[in-house]
Design a protein around this motif. Structure first.
Motif, PDB file in Angstrom:
ATOM      1  N   TYR A   9       0.811  -1.215   0.000  1.00  0.00           N
ATOM      2  CA  TYR A   9       0.000   0.000   0.000  1.00  0.00           C
ATOM      3  C   TYR A   9       0.849   1.272   0.000  1.00  0.00           C
ATOM      4  O   TYR A   9       1.214   1.764  -1.055  1.00  0.00           O
TER       5      TYR A   9
ATOM      6  N   THR B 248       4.565  -4.239  13.480  1.00  0.00           N
ATOM      7  CA  THR B 248       3.216  -3.669  13.412  1.00  0.00           C
ATOM      8  C   THR B 248       2.774  -3.481  11.958  1.00  0.00           C
ATOM      9  O   THR B 248       3.593  -3.469  11.050  1.00  0.00           O
ATOM     10  N   LEU B 249       1.480  -3.337  11.769  1.00  0.00           N
ATOM     11  CA  LEU B 249       0.914  -2.967  10.464  1.00  0.00           C
ATOM     12  C   LEU B 249      -0.316  -2.103  10.725  1.00  0.00           C
ATOM     13  O   LEU B 249      -0.977  -2.251  11.745  1.00  0.00           O
ATOM     14  N   CYS B 250      -0.630  -1.215   9.793  1.00  0.00           N
ATOM     15  CA  CYS B 250      -1.843  -0.412   9.926  1.00  0.00           C
ATOM     16  C   CYS B 250      -3.019  -1.182   9.306  1.00  0.00           C
ATOM     17  O   CYS B 250      -2.827  -2.277   8.770  1.00  0.00           O
ATOM     18  N   PRO B 251      -4.244  -0.655   9.355  1.00  0.00           N
ATOM     19  CA  PRO B 251      -5.384  -1.416   8.826  1.00  0.00           C
ATOM     20  C   PRO B 251      -5.220  -1.849   7.370  1.00  0.00           C
ATOM     21  O   PRO B 251      -5.697  -2.926   6.991  1.00  0.00           O
ATOM     22  N   LYS B 252      -4.550  -1.036   6.569  1.00  0.00           N
ATOM     23  CA  LYS B 252      -4.346  -1.448   5.175  1.00  0.00           C
ATOM     24  C   LYS B 252      -3.337  -2.592   5.102  1.00  0.00           C
ATOM     25  O   LYS B 252      -3.608  -3.625   4.488  1.00  0.00           O
TER      26      LYS B 252
ATOM     27  N   ALA C 225      -4.553  -5.803   5.945  1.00  0.00           N
ATOM     28  CA  ALA C 225      -5.518  -6.377   5.004  1.00  0.00           C
ATOM     29  C   ALA C 225      -4.831  -7.006   3.797  1.00  0.00           C
ATOM     30  O   ALA C 225      -5.510  -7.364   2.825  1.00  0.00           O
TER      31      ALA C 225
END
Ligand code: SF4
Lengths: 202, 863
Positions: A65, A96-100, A103
Motif C-alpha cells: 500500500y 506492526t501494520l496499519c489497517p491497510k 488487510a
C-alpha cells in the motif's frame, strides 16, 4: 495438519469439577504464578496450535500500500497464502501494520480478485474471456500498428524526435523498480513513446 | 520534487522515518500523518514521549491534530503565507543558526542588481513576460554569475536568454557579503520579501489566530540549534496545489535557516503515498526524465545530439559534473553493442519530448484523438485523475486500451458503468474502444524491490503464484517486448532501429517463462560491459562505454553477483547507532541522511555531542560516523578550491560545502535556476479561491497551468455560487484510487461508504443533518454524497470580517467494490503547478445543498 482430539473418557461429575478447578488458570494466578507463563495454560489452550505451524513456506514481503515500506512475513501452504503479519525485525514497523497493511491477505484473496483475461470488443456491451496468448499477440499487433501509423522521425524544422505520440502509458508507483525500469526501457527507448506517466503527480 | 531538488540538490526525503524519534520538534503540515502514514507516525509519538513538541498545521482537525501539542488551523492553499510568516519570525528575531547558515547556505550571496521582488511589482518577480506568460530568469542569478540548476527533476527552463558573458561557477566563488549588509544579498532580499508576512497578516490570510501561529514559531525555533533539531513532514497536502513546489521550498528554507538539514532528527521528510512512488520517480515512468534524474531529451532544448545534450545539461561544478558517465552508461545498458562512440552511444534513438506530456494534458490528448492506445498499469485515473468526466470522455475516444490490475477498476469498466453511460450521453454501442483487462500479480506473487518514502530499496519475495492468468508487469512488459522485437525483426526502416537495437536478454524461469527480477536489478546497478562484473558503487561508472548502468543512483545495490543488498535484513540492536545500515539499501550509496556533512561544523566536528552523526577523523584523514557519509570521503573540511585552475566537478566545492549536487555546494535559500514561478516562495491564492489575495494584486500563481477552458472552467474569486473552500483527502482504511481496499471485504467494512465532512455551523445554516444526502457542485460537475456533520471542521475568520467555511471529502470512492460512493474528482479541474504539472485538488471552491441528484432517468444512484 489436523490434530486428533484427546480421547473422551467417562468421568464422574466430581471428577470433572475437580479437573476443571485444577485446570482453571485463575486460581494459579491468584496463588501468585505469573500469567505470562504456564499459569495461563489450560487443557484447551495446550491443544491449540498457531496457524503458522501449518505453513510450508515463508517469505519476506513489503506492504503493497503506502510508501512507509513496512516489512511483512508471508506464510503459505500448498501454494496459497495463509497468513501475513508485520516483520518484527524491521526497524520501520517492528512487527506492526496499519489497517491497510493488515488487510494484505484480504487483498490477495479477495472475492473480486481478477484471475482471467477479459476482453471487450469495440462497441460491445459485454466482457468476453480470452487466452493470454491471444491477448498478448493482439496487444503487440495493436501497439505496432498504432506506433507505425504515427511515428515521427523529424519535426518540420528538421530536428530529430524519433517518437510516437499515439500511445500512452499510465502507472508505475504501485510497481517494482524492476518493472518500472523495463516499462521505461521498452516504451521510451524501444518504441519512442513520450506519454509515459505515473501517480507521482497524483 | 523539484522543490527539495533546487533547495538541497536531491528531490527526496533527507532523513529516514525512524530518525524522527530523535527530533525535538516535528511539524506535520500538508499531511495527516497519523491516518495516512500511521506506522511512520509512531516515530513522531516516540519523539513526543521523549519531550519533543509536535505541531500539526492543517485545515482540518484530524487524529494527527489530536495527538499533536499544537494544532494550527489554516485555510486550504494558504500554506505559503504561514511558512513565510515563520521565515519572517526567524529573520526578524535573529533566531537562525548563524554558523550553519553562513557556511552551508547561500544567505550571504549577492544577487543580480536587476532583481526585483514581488513587493515592488505587486506579486510578480522581475523577468515577467506578459506575452509568453512566463519568466526569464536572468535577473534571479548571482551577481555576474550564471547558476546552473541542480538538474534533479528540473524542467525545460523558460529562459534561453542567459547572458553568455556571465562568469561560470568554475571561475571563482559566488559573490558574497558575509556581513550581510549588501542590499542585494539573499539575507536582505528575504527580509524585504517577507516583511509583510507578520502574525497579523498570517491571521488575515490563513485564518490561523496570530497567537497560535506565534506558539508554532516559538516551538520550532526553541527546538533548533546546536543541541536540538527538528523535522518537517509533508505529503500531498502540499504537492497538490498550483503553488505546491513553493510550499515545499518554504519548508526547505525554514529547515536550512534553523540548521536542521543533514543532522539527526532534522530535515524534511516527504511522505509519499504509493508503495514505490519514490522508486517510480527514481526510475521514472515519467515523461520528462530518464533513470536517475537525467533529462529526457527535449526537442525545444539544445539536445540535438549527445554532445550538445551534455554541453547543455552538464553543470561545470558540483556532483552533476559527472553527468556524461551516467548518460553514456545508461545508453550502453539500453542499446548494448549497438551503442558506439561513433553513433553517440545511440543517443538519437531516444525519443524527444516536445512539450508537457504529463497526466493532465494526457487527458486532453486522449480526448482530442492524439493518443489512440493506452496502457494503464496499476493506475485508475477515473477515480484518481482530475476532472473525472473529462478522463472518461478521453477513454471513449481511444482505439484500444490495456488495463492491468488485480480487480476490475472503474477505468476498465467506464464503457458500461461510467458517467457517459449513466448520464445518458453515450451507450456502450457508441463507444469504440477495444479494452483488454488483464489480471496483475501483487507483491508476494512476484520478486522485486520497492523504494520507500525515505529512499530505501527493500526486496520482496515471490511466495506464491498469482491467481489464474495473473502475471507481473515484469512478465507482461518482457513478453510484450519479445513479441514486438519479433514483429520488427525484419524491418529495414531506420525508425525501427531503436526497438531492434534494444538489449532485451533476461534469464527466464519456470513454465511461464518468468523473467528474472534479479537480473534486471543487476542491470540497474550496472556492470562492466566486457566481462560483466557488477559495479561496486557510483565511482565505478565510466563515460567511455566500458560500463553499463541502468540507474546510477541505485549503483551499489547489487555490488557483486550474489550480493543483493536490498535483501539485507540486519537492523541495529537497541544499543546500535540506529541508522540500520544493514537493513535494505538506501540510495545513494546506502546513505540514510542526505547532506550529512552538515551534521558537523565547518571544521568537521559535530555541532554537539547530542546531535553527532558524521565527523572528520583527522588522523585517518577520512569522514566517519554512524552513517555513510554523503560527501567525498577523504576531502578534508579545510579544503579550498584552487580557482586559478578553473576547477570543475567536486574540485570546485570546498570541504565545507555539504550540498554536493548544488553547483556551489550550498543549500539554496534563494533559488536562481530550476523553478518557473520564482526564486522565493510567495503567497498566491489557489486558482479557485473564495477570497482575493490580500498581499498582492496578483491573485494566483501567474505561471500556473490551466490547459483549456472547455469543460474545465474555474470560478472567479468570491463567486457567490461557490462560496466554500473545498478540499480532498484520504482515509486510513482506503488506498488512493481505492481498488485495493474498496474491493477487500475487511477494509470496505471499516469505511463502507463515501461521505463529505461539513462543519456544524454551516450544516445548521443550510438545514443539513448528519447522514443527510447533499449535493456538492463546482463548475466541472456535481456529485451527491452523505453528510458527516462535525466540529472537526471550523470556519476561518479572515481579514475584512470575512468568514469562510470548508467542506472536505475523501477521494477514494467510486462505483466498484464493496465500499462505494461518488467520485470526488468529478469536481476538480485540470490545472496544475507550473514546475511539476501537479494538479490542484487540495484547494478549490464549491457549492453545497441538501438533496440528491436525479440520475438514471430520475432513479437515484445506489450508493
Ligand atoms: S502497513 Fe500501513 S503504514 Fe505500513 S506500509 Fe502498509 S499501508 Fe503504509
Amino acid at each position: 495438519m489436523r490434530r486428533s482430539r484427546p480421547p473422551i473418557i467417562r468421568r464422574t461429575l466430581a471428577d470433572r469439577i475437580g479437573g476443571f478447578v485444577r485446570d482453571w488458570s485463575v486460581p494459579r494466578q491468584i496463588a501468585g504464578q505469573s500469567s505470562a507463563t504456564k499459569a495461563a495454560e489450560s487443557a484447551l489452550s495446550r491443544g491449540l496450535r498457531p496457524r503458522l505451524d501449518e505453513a510450508d513456506t515463508v517469505g519476506t514481503n513489503i506492504c503493497p500500500y503506502c510508501a512507509v515500506g513496512c516489512a511483512q512475513l508471508m506464510y503459505a501452504k500448498d501454494g496459497r497464502v495463509i497468513h501475513v503479519e508485520g516483520d518484527p525485525r524491521s526497524p520501520i514497523n517492528q512487527g506492526t501494520l496499519c489497517p491497510k497493511g493488515a488487510a494484505t491477505l484480504g487483498l490477495m484473496t479477495m472475492p473480486e480478485r481478477l484471475d482471467k483475461i477479459k476482453y471487450r470488443a469495440p462497441h460491445s456491451d459485454r466482457w468476453e474471456e480470452r487466452s493470454m496468448d491471444w491477448a498478448m499477440d493482439r496487444i503487440a499487433h495493436l501497439t505496432k500498428k498504432t506506433r507505425d501509423e504515427a511515428f515521427v522521425q523529424e519535426l518540420p524544422d528538421g530536428g530529430t524526435v524519433n517518437h510516437t505520440q499515439a500511445i500512452g502509458s499510465l502507472g508505475g508507483a504501485t510497481l517494482d523498480n524492476e518493472e518500472n525500469y523495463l516499462i521505461k526501457k521498452l516504451f521510451s527507448a524501444g518504441l519512442g513513446m513520450v506519454w509515459i506517466e505515473n501517480q507521482a503527480r497524483v | 520534487m523539484p522543490s527539495l531538488g533546487t533547495t538541497y540538490g536531491r528531490g527526496a526525503a533527507t532523513l529516514a522515518q525512524w530518525d524522527l524519534a530523535n527530533s525535538d520538534f516535528v511539524l506535520v503540515m500538508g499531511s495527516n500523518m497519523a491516518e495516512n502514514h500511521p506506522i511512520a507516525f509512531r516515530f513522531v509519538m516516540r519523539a513526543k514521549e521523549k519531550g519533543a513538541t509536535i505541531v500539526h498545521a492543517d485545515p482540518r482537525f484530524t487524529r494527527t491534530s489530536a495527538l499533536a501539542d499544537i494544532h494550527a488551523p489554516l485555510r486550504a492553499g494558504t500554506d505559503i503565507a504561514f511558512l513565510g510568516g515563520i521565515i519572517r519570525h526567524i529573520l526578524e528575531n535573529d533566531l537562525w543558526f548563524k554558523d550553519y547558515v553562513l557556511n552551508y547556505t547561500n544567505i550571504a550571496t549577492i544577487i543580480s542588481s536587476d532583481y526585483q521582488d514581488p513587493e515592488q511589482l505587486d506579486g510578480l518577480f522581475s523577468g515577467w513576460d506578459e506575452e509568453k506568460k512566463s519568466y526569464t530568469v536572468d535577473s534571479w542569478q548571482y551577481k555576474d554569475m550564471k547558476v546552473p540548476s541542480s538538474l534533479a527533476e528540473h524542467e525545460p527552463s523558460t529562459s534561453d536568454s542567459f547572458d553568455e558573458a556571465a562568469k561560470s561557477t568554475s571561475d571563482g566563488p559566488p559573490p558574497e557579503d558575509r556581513t550581510l549588509r549588501h542590499p542585494n544579498c539573499v539575507y536582505q532580499i528575504m527580509r524585504r520579501h517577507y516583511a509583510r508576512y507578520t502574525p497579523e497578516m498570517v491571521e488575515r490570510v490563513t485564518g490561523c489566530p496570530a497567537g497560535t501561529f506565534l506558539k508554532v514559531c516559538e516551538a520550532i525555533t526553541r527546538n533548533s540549534g546546536r543541541e536540538r533539531t527538528g523535522a518537517i513532514c509533508y505529503a500531498v497536502g502540499w504537492t497538490h496545489h498550483s503553488t505546491g513546489v513553493q510550499m515545499i521550498r518554504g519548508a526547505g528554507i525554514i529547515q536550512a535557516l534553523l540548521g536542521n538539514v543533514g543532522r539527526p532528527g532534522g530535515g524534511v521528510l516527504a511522505l509519499r503515498g504509493h508503495t514505490s512512488i519514490q522508486g517510480s520517480t527514481d526510475i521514472p515512468t515519467l515523461y520528462d526524465m530518464l533513470p536517475g534524474y537525467l533529462q529526457q531529451p527535449n526537442a525545444n532544448q539544445k539536445h540535438a545530439d549527445l554532445q550538445e545534450f551534455l554541453e547543455t545539461e552538464q553543470t561545470p561544478t558540483g556532483w552533476w559534473h559527472n553527468l556524461p558517465k551516467y548518460m553514456v552508461s545508461l545508453l550502453r545498458a539500453w542499446y548494448g553493442d549497438n551503442a558506439t562512440a561513433e553513433n553517440g552511444w545511440g543517443y538519437r534513438w531516444l525519443p524527444k519530448i516536445v512539450g508537457d506530456h504529463s497526466q493532465l494534458p494526457m487527458t486532453l490528448a486522449m480526448r482530442d484523438g492524439v493518443i489512440k492506445g493506452m496502457f494503464f498499469l496499476g493506475q485508475n485515473p477515473v477515480i484518481g485523475g482530475s476532472n473525472s468526466k473529462q478522463v472518461q470522455a478521453g477513454l471513449a475516444k481511444l482505439d484500444w486500451m490495456v488495463v492491468r490490475d488485480c480487480a476490475e477498476t472503474e477505468t476498465a469498466s467506464f464503457w458500461k458503468e461510467g458517467h457517459l453511460v449513466r448520464d445518458g450521453d453515450m451507450r456502450p454501442e457508441d463507444i469504440g474502444t477495444e479494452v483488454f483487462l488483464m489480471p496483475a500479480s501483487l507483491a508476494g506473487e512476484k520478486d522485486g524491490t520497492f523504494t520507500n518514502t525515505h529512499r530505501l530499496l527493500q526486496w520482496h519475495d515471490k511466495v506464491v503464484d498469482g491467481p489464474g492468468d495473473s502475471q507481473s508487469e515484469l512478465w507482461f512488459i518482457y513478453h510484450l517486448g519479445r513479441r514486438l522485437k519479433a514483429l520488427y525483426a525484419d524491418s529495414d526502416l531506420e525508425r525501427d532501429q531503436p526497438i531492434q537495437n534494444l538489449t532485451w536478454d533476461y534469464p527466464e524461469r519456470g513454465p511461464d517463462r518468468d523473467p528474472s527480477a534479479e537480473a534486471v536489478l543487476k542491470e540497474i546497478n550496472g556492470y562492466t560491459w566486457l566481462d560483466r562484473r557488477q559495479l561496486s558503487g557510483i565511482p565505478d561508472i565510466k563515460d567511455d562505454g566500458s560500463t553499463a548502468c541502468g540507474c546510477w543512483i541505485y549503483c551499489g545495490v547489487f555490488p557483486t553477483h550474489n550480493d543483493n543488498k536490498s535483501r539485507s535484513r540486519r537492523a541495529d540492536g537497541p544499543d546500535g547507532p540506529g541508522t540500520h545500515l544493514g537493513w535494505g539499501f538506501a540510495w545513494p550509496d546506502n546513505r540514510r541522511t542526505l547532506a550529512n556533512r552538515a551534521s558537523a561544523d565547518p571544521e568537521g566536528k559535530p555541532w554537539s555531542e547530542r546531535k553527532r552523526l558524521i565527523w572528520w577523523d583527522a588522523e585517518k584523514e577520512t569522514w566517519t560516523g554512524d552513517d555513510q557519509v554523503d560527501f567525498v570521503k577523504d576531502k578534508p573540511p579545510g579544503f579550498k578550491p584552487d580557482w586559478s585552475k578553473h576547477p570543475t566537478g567536486m574540485d570546485a566545492l570546498g570541504g565545507d560545502a555539504p550540498f554536493i549536487l548544488i553547483a556551489d555546494g550550498k543549500a539554496a535559500l534563494f533559488s536562481s535556476s530550476g523553478l518557473k514561478d520564482g526564486p522565493l516562495p510567495t503567497h498566491y491564492e489557489p486558482l479557485e479561491s473564495p477570497v482575493h489575495n490580500q498581499l498582492y494584486k496578483q491573485e494566483a500563481n501567474p505561471v500556473a497551468k490551466h490547459w483549456e477552458k472547455r469543460d474545465n472552467e474555474l470560478a472567479e474569486p468570491g463567486d457567490p455560487r461557490f462560496p466554500h473552500s473545498f478540499t480532498t483527502y484520504r482515509l486510513t482504511e482506503h488506498h488512493s484510487g481505492g481498488t485495493p481496499t474498496r474491493s477487500v471485504p475487511v477494509t470496505a467494512e471499516l469505511q463502507p461508504e463515501g461521505f463529505a465532512e461539513i462543519p456544524t455551523e454551516l450544516a445548521r445554516e443550510l438545514g443539513i443533518g448528519n447522514t443527510d444526502w447533499v449535493v456538492i457542485s463546482t463548475l466541472r460537475g456535481e456529485i451527491e454524497t452523505r453528510a458527516l456533520v462535525t466540529d472537526r471542521l471550523q470556519p476561518f475568520h479572515l481579514g475584512g470580517g470575512k468568514t469562510v467555511h470548508q467542506v472536505g471529502m475523501p477521494w477514494h470512492f467510486g462505483w466498484k467494490g464493496y465500499a462505494t460512493g461518488d467520485i470526488a474528482n468529478v469536481l476538480t479541474a485540470v490545472v496544475g503547478d507550473p514546475n511539476t504539472s501537479m494538479h490542484e485538488n487540495k484547494a478549490l471552491v464549491c457549492g453545497l445543498r441538501r438533496g440528491r441528484l436525479a440520475r438514471d432517468g430520475g432513479r437515484h444512484g445506489e450508493s
